[in-house]
Write a protein that holds these residues in place. Sequence first.
Motif, short mmCIF file in Angstrom:
data_model
loop_
_atom_site.label_atom_id
_atom_site.label_comp_id
_atom_site.label_asym_id
_atom_site.label_seq_id
_atom_site.Cartn_x
_atom_site.Cartn_y
_atom_site.Cartn_z
N THR A 1 59.13 21.82 10.29
CA THR A 1 58.78 22.94 9.42
C THR A 1 60.00 23.73 8.96
N VAL A 2 61.17 23.43 9.49
CA VAL A 2 62.37 24.25 9.27
C VAL A 2 62.91 24.08 7.85
N ASP A 3 63.27 25.20 7.23
CA ASP A 3 63.90 25.20 5.91
C ASP A 3 65.41 25.40 6.00
N ILE A 4 65.85 26.31 6.87
CA ILE A 4 67.27 26.66 6.96
C ILE A 4 67.69 26.69 8.43
N VAL A 5 68.82 26.06 8.73
CA VAL A 5 69.42 26.10 10.06
C VAL A 5 70.61 27.05 10.02
N ILE A 6 70.71 27.93 10.99
CA ILE A 6 71.86 28.84 11.07
C ILE A 6 72.54 28.67 12.43
N TYR B 1 75.33 38.04 5.61
CA TYR B 1 74.99 37.06 4.56
C TYR B 1 73.48 36.99 4.36
N ILE B 2 72.75 36.99 5.45
CA ILE B 2 71.28 36.93 5.37
C ILE B 2 70.74 38.14 4.61
N LEU B 3 71.22 39.33 4.96
CA LEU B 3 70.74 40.53 4.30
C LEU B 3 71.19 40.61 2.85
N SER B 4 72.32 39.98 2.53
CA SER B 4 72.82 39.97 1.15
C SER B 4 72.12 38.94 0.28
N ASN B 5 71.36 38.06 0.89
CA ASN B 5 70.68 36.98 0.15
C ASN B 5 69.20 36.98 0.53
N LYS B 6 68.58 38.10 0.26
CA LYS B 6 67.21 38.36 0.70
C LYS B 6 66.23 37.28 0.25
N THR B 7 66.29 36.90 -1.01
CA THR B 7 65.30 35.95 -1.52
C THR B 7 65.50 34.54 -0.96
N LYS B 8 66.72 34.22 -0.55
CA LYS B 8 67.01 32.89 0.00
C LYS B 8 66.31 32.68 1.34
N PHE B 9 66.13 33.77 2.09
CA PHE B 9 65.57 33.67 3.43
C PHE B 9 64.12 34.15 3.52
N ALA B 10 63.66 34.85 2.49
CA ALA B 10 62.30 35.40 2.53
C ALA B 10 61.27 34.29 2.63
N ASN B 11 60.35 34.44 3.57
CA ASN B 11 59.21 33.53 3.77
C ASN B 11 59.63 32.10 4.10
N LYS B 12 60.83 31.93 4.66
CA LYS B 12 61.30 30.61 5.07
C LYS B 12 61.19 30.48 6.60
N VAL B 13 61.23 29.24 7.07
CA VAL B 13 61.28 28.98 8.50
C VAL B 13 62.75 28.75 8.87
N ILE B 14 63.26 29.60 9.74
CA ILE B 14 64.68 29.60 10.09
C ILE B 14 64.83 29.15 11.55
N LEU B 15 65.75 28.22 11.78
CA LEU B 15 66.09 27.78 13.13
C LEU B 15 67.52 28.17 13.42
N GLU B 16 67.76 28.87 14.54
CA GLU B 16 69.14 29.12 14.94
C GLU B 16 69.52 28.18 16.07
N LEU B 17 70.57 27.40 15.85
CA LEU B 17 71.11 26.51 16.87
C LEU B 17 72.04 27.30 17.78
N GLY B 18 71.74 27.31 19.07
CA GLY B 18 72.57 28.08 19.97
C GLY B 18 72.49 29.56 19.65
N ALA B 19 71.32 30.15 19.78
CA ALA B 19 71.09 31.52 19.33
C ALA B 19 71.80 32.55 20.19
N GLY B 20 72.38 32.14 21.29
CA GLY B 20 73.08 33.11 22.14
C GLY B 20 72.12 34.16 22.65
N VAL B 21 72.40 35.42 22.34
CA VAL B 21 71.52 36.51 22.77
C VAL B 21 70.55 36.93 21.67
N GLY B 22 70.62 36.28 20.49
CA GLY B 22 69.57 36.42 19.50
C GLY B 22 69.79 37.36 18.35
#
Length: 297
Positions: free
Chosen positions: A192-197, A97-118
């Motif tokens: 500073t976070v824009d999107i939580v994943i 989904y991230i790669l399919s929506n390039k402009t949505k995530f470009a230059n944003k601050v992304i936080l992953e909750l429970g990133a596991g192994v990353g």
Amino acid sequence: MSINEAHVTSELYSKNTKLDENSSGYVNSKFHFHLPSNFNGGEEIRPNLEVDKDGDYVVDRKKDLIQETITIEHKASTSLKLVGLQIWRGALLLADYILSNKTKFANKVILELGAGVGLTSIVAGMLAKEVIFTGQYTSLLFSLDIDEGTILDLIKRNVSNNKKLIKSNSAVLPLDFMDMSWNDELMEKLKTVDIVIAADVIYDNEVTEGFVKALTRILQIPPKKSALIALEKRYVFTIDDLDTTAPCCEYFLEYLKLYWNRPPMSRWTFRELKIDFDQFFEYKRLKQLILWEVTTD
């Protein structure tokens, strides 16, 4: 043996990854994906990749594609409590989904909750301004000799091993769903976070409740944020229902509805997204895979 003590293994390893066990008991797997050669250009990514009759990834070598590889250190099998030390389909769905929506995530601050192994955050780091990897280290993990340092160090190794792909700044920080006395560095980052994943974090009712509470707290911190949650519905047959159900998913939706029954949460939009976007990673995109989006008012 309880369900939390029984060991489980992700279905992704047998075909799509090569396991090389190291002395620490972890394995290294390679996850291949394909991108158009103009990935770093201004156009949206439209690889038009295909799957065969079994749902497996098909690559047409004649198309203008380049192969990339993410190398991830992880456990080959774990108890249910430690499934975050493996890679599951929800992480690859969210990465697609991230790669399919390039402009949505470009230059944003992304936080992953429970990133596991990353893995998913590494993909986000190909586009974002900054990615914040957070490690979940509840008392559930302490009881099994998995401490905060071990999890965060594992994420840091995976970030280092894939630094050629990551274009963003990155931070690796502890974030406990079950104890929200978060440190000052994390609290400043949340502003500073824009999107939580989040991917594949719904597997235990206690952790689910902690996840909902943590997500709720984060989404109320300005600036306005959105969240994306991916998981795979896992059906089981229960004697009580005399039917197959997806209890973890159902509990998550019930608890979310209960916890968000008042403002401001009751004004937020929670919707299921279609999963017919392009596929970049090699895995079977099952109909049981779900992706939700939360937008705040």
